[in-house]
Structures are given as C-alpha cells and as structure tokens.
Scaffold this active site. Structure first.
Site, PDB file in Angstrom:
ATOM      1  N   LEU A   6       5.959   6.321   5.412  1.00 17.41           N
ATOM      2  CA  LEU A   6       4.535   6.607   5.161  1.00 17.41           C
ATOM      3  C   LEU A   6       3.649   6.595   6.410  1.00 17.41           C
ATOM      4  CD1 LEU A   6       5.484   6.064   2.118  1.00 17.41           C
ATOM      5  CD2 LEU A   6       3.081   5.706   1.706  1.00 17.41           C
ATOM      6  N   CYS A  65       0.810  -1.219   0.000  1.00 17.13           N
ATOM      7  CA  CYS A  65       0.000   0.000   0.000  1.00 17.13           C
ATOM      8  C   CYS A  65       0.845   1.270   0.000  1.00 17.13           C
ATOM      9  CB  CYS A  65      -0.936  -0.023   1.208  1.00 17.13           C
ATOM     10  SG  CYS A  65      -0.055  -0.079   2.776  1.00 17.13           S
ATOM     11  N   LEU A  66       2.138   1.137  -0.158  1.00 15.59           N
ATOM     12  CA  LEU A  66       2.977   2.344  -0.147  1.00 15.59           C
ATOM     13  C   LEU A  66       3.038   2.965  -1.542  1.00 15.59           C
ATOM     14  CD1 LEU A  66       6.016   1.443   2.123  1.00 15.59           C
ATOM     15  CD2 LEU A  66       3.716   2.165   2.745  1.00 15.59           C
ATOM     16  N   CYS A  67       3.185   4.272  -1.573  1.00 14.13           N
ATOM     17  CA  CYS A  67       3.182   4.981  -2.843  1.00 14.13           C
ATOM     18  C   CYS A  67       4.589   4.997  -3.440  1.00 14.13           C
ATOM     19  CB  CYS A  67       2.644   6.391  -2.609  1.00 14.13           C
ATOM     20  SG  CYS A  67       1.994   7.106  -4.103  1.00 14.13           S
ATOM     21  N   THR A  68       5.097   3.818  -3.764  1.00 14.39           N
ATOM     22  CA  THR A  68       6.392   3.677  -4.423  1.00 14.39           C
ATOM     23  C   THR A  68       6.402   2.360  -5.207  1.00 14.39           C
ATOM     24  OG1 THR A  68       8.727   3.113  -4.062  1.00 14.39           O
ATOM     25  CG2 THR A  68       7.281   2.888  -2.167  1.00 14.39           C
TER      26      THR A  68
END
Ligand SMILES: *Cc1c(COP(=O)(O)O)cnc(C)c1O
Length: 408
Positions: free
Chosen positions: A398, A357-360
């Site tokens: 995050l 779910c991390l934006c990377t």
C-alpha cells in the site's frame, strides 16, 4: 484484565506508559510522527545481565541480528554480547561496522550467493556451511582470493525439538548438513584449504518450555561431541543454538531460565570441558534478547461503530508489524499484548477491535480486546515489537512511508 508480563516491564507515570524513562506522549512529539518503533536500551541491558547471571561464565552469548538489524541497536548489542550471528550480506555489513571482530561474526543461512560468500571470506567472518555445494563454493572463493576461509559446519540433527514455534532441524531440512552426512563431507574436504573451526546446531525457535530446551541442549552437546570426536581437526567452536522463546500471548508463561543455566553448567563441566578444554561454547539468541524491549506505537485515526462492534482505526498496521496481525507463522490468530499508552490508569474497559489502515481484513491488530475507552489521537501500543517487527513486515504493501525506529 491481567497485565501481560511484558507490559509490566515498562514504567508508567501519571497513567502514561514510559519508554527508556520518557513519557510516551513526549516521545511521540520527539519522533514527530506516528507510527514508530521504540526500543528500550535499559530493558535490553537488564535482559543480558540476567542471562549472564544465570548462564555459566564459560558460555558465550551471540546475538542473532535478523531478530532486529537496526544499526543503532546492533551497535548497542556489540557492547553487551560476545559475538553476532548474521544471515545476509547486509546484516554482515551492519555487524562489521561494530567493534566485534570479524572472526566473532558467524554467517549462517541457506542460499548464500557466491557474491555473499566472497564478501564473507574477504571479511574473515566464520561461515556456517549449510551444504556440501556451499562448501565447494567457499573453497573456490578462498582459492581465488588466496585466503583460507574460516568455516563451521551447521548440522541438521537426527532428532526434532518439540514445542518450538518454528522447527529448523530434524527430518529433511533446507538448513544444515544431515548429521549422518557430516563424517563423509569432512573426509572429502579434509586436505583442502578450509579452516574448520567447529560445529553449529540450531533446531528451532520460540520455545517456552525449559525442560524441552534442556533436553535439546543435552542432545545437541551429545551430537556435536560425537562429531567432534570423529572429525580429525581441532574443534575450537561449538555453537549450541538457542531457541529461547518470549511470551507473546495471554496464556504464555515466560521461560524459566534457571534449569537451562543449570543444565548448561552440567554439560560444560561434565561433558564438554573434559574433551574440549578450550573450545568457544556459544548460545545464540535473537528474540529473547530484544523482543520484549520493543514497542510499536500507532495513533487512533478514527473510531467507528459498525452493527454493534466498535473499531479503533489506527495509522499503522500489518505493513509495519505483520506478526501482531497473526500472519507471520501463526496457526491460530491471537492478540499480541496491547494498551492505550496514554490511558494506563483506565479502570473502565470496553471491548473493541483495533484495525490498521490497510485495505484488507487481514489488517487486524487487536480482535475483541478490552481497553479503556479510547479517542481519536490516543496512542495504541503493541508490545513484543523488538524482534521480527519492521524487517519481517511487507513495508511496500500500500505504499505508506516507513516508520521511524528509535533506540531510547
Ligand atoms: C533466526 C535464527 C536465530 C534466532 O532465533 P530467535 O528465535 O530469534 O532466537 C538464531 N540462529 C539461527 C541460525 C537463526 O536462523
């Protein structure tokens, strides 16, 4: 899809994976939230019993706490192993909270602060010295506290162990004291109040080749015995290291322990006991004891198709289990074994990418894996999460909450 050996270590009941005899869906309810880590006591017990059955009785088993420092797990290990190896004051505190006596706790690692050294000397643990500078500081601490520090010397060997995932010995190193410098250092500290108990060598980690590990053990024994012979003090402790690996990836074969047990037996009887009849001979292991007993459980939050590729988006990610994303010391990214824990019977298989779910884009947990068709709410289980999982991950990245860890 062939079943990875570590998946086969867990039970399956009614197509649902079980941990410590408890169905995963029920366990998730019990925990109350996902993601979480679960460690299976029975698998750890079985691993230690197996090791004990193969290694000579005369060899003591030490647990390297940095592999998994969860306090409940360390307490459990205290009843199974003979000693602990720690690498920070925090790990030392966790180990001192158990029944293992301080002298059976060894403190290794570069860059121990004077504060940590004071705590270690006051606690009476064995400090594995990594440099001459550290030896000087330990002596100062001992003088200040009026305590004779128990020390062992970590040796950086003059050879390398091939096939290790991480090399920590041979050539120039921040770890240990170069073998050729050891006699001079011992002469320098000979008449001081350091209580030298013996030697330690740890040259590498994550090795799956029994033949290489056997050779390394022979080399290590040869080196340490020659240093012991010339050292001028009574050697009571020989820590031969470890580096036993576990199979992370599809093509990895589990380590064959039998030749290692045989070699250790030969070394003990043929080389060590004739000259050092009463020294404590130690093997120290981290991931081999606990790595395969742990899983990381995360729930499918979203399922989407982008230009022909299906993504399962889960509520966990690399912030909890960095190693599974391939960003903890891997050169080429490969998938850790993973399953849909509530669909273990699934015959049909679809190719998906499991992302966190991390934006990377680094947050990739399974790249093009073949899994039974999964839906939102299903539980993705990532194996090999018992060592270097949560505490080797960037949990603040995050700002998601820390996942619970349970021992079942
Ligand atoms: C990390 C470490 C270990 C444990 O390594 P594993 O690969 O987990 O077995 C053992 N000894 C020392 C000195 C270490 O630094």
């Amino acid at each position: 899809m062939s079943l990875h050996p570590s998946i086969g270590m867990f039970d399956v009941a009614e197509d649902i994976l079980a941990v410590g005899g408890i169905r995963l869906d029920r366990l998730a309810e019990r925990v109350g939230t996902t993601p979480f880590f679960a460690y299976d006591r029975r698998l750890i017990n079985a691993r230690v019993s197996y090791l004990r059955s193969v290694l000579p009785r005369d060899v003591k088993l030490s647990y390297a706490v940095k592999a998994n420092p969860m306090p409940a797990l360390v307490q459990h290990m205290a009843g199974l192993v003979d000693s602990f190896d720690v690498a920070s004051a925090y790990e030392m505190k966790t180990a001192l909270d158990t029944v293992v006596p301080p002298a059976r706790i060894s403190f290794a690692g570069p860059g121990k602060t004077s504060q940590e050294l004071s705590q270690a000397v006051a606690a009476g643990v064995t400090i594995e010295m990594e440099s001459a500078g550290e030896a000087t500081r330990i002596l100062e601490v001992g003088n200040r506290l009026g305590i004779r520090p128990r020390v062992a010397l970590r040796v950086n060997p003059d050879y390398q162990v091939k096939g290790s995932g991480m090399k920590m010995g041979g050539g120039p190193q921040q770890f240990g004291i170069d073998a050729e410098q050891v006699p001079g250092l011992l002469r320098h500290f000979a008449d001081t109040d350091l209580d030298f108990v013996g030697f330690h060598v740890f040259a590498g980690s994550q090795n799956l080749h029994a033949d290489i590990l056997c050779d390394a053990l022979s080399h290590n024994v040869g080196l340490l015995l020659s240093l012991a012979d010339a050292c001028g003090f009574h050697v009571r402790y020989l820590n031969l290291g470890g580096g036993f690996g576990i199979p992370y990836f599809e093509k990895d074969q589990p380590l064959d322990l039998l030749p290692i047990g045989q070699r250790l037996n030969d070394l003990i009887e043929g080389s060590i006991r004739p000259v050092l009849p009463d020294a404590r001979v130690v093997i120290e292991l981290g991931r081999y004891l606990v790595g395969e007993a742990g899983i990381y459980v995360t729930r499918v939050i979203d399922r989407k198709v982008s230009r022909g590729r299906t993504y399962l988006v889960v509520d966990g990610g690399l912030h909890h289990q960095l190693a599974a994303s391939g960003n903890f010391g891997q050169v080429i990214r490969r998938n850790y074994p993973l399953v849909i824990g509530n669909r273990m019977g699934g015959q049909d298989c679809e190719t998906v990418s499991v992302v966190g779910c991390l934006c990377t884009p680094l947050d990739l947990l399974g790249d093009n894996v073949c899994l039974p068709s999964a839906e939102v709410g299903d539980l993705v289980v990532i194996f090999q999460a018992g060592a270097y999982g949560l505490t080797a991950s960037p949990t603040a990245f995050l700002g998601h909450p820390l996942p619970p860890e349970i021992l079942v």
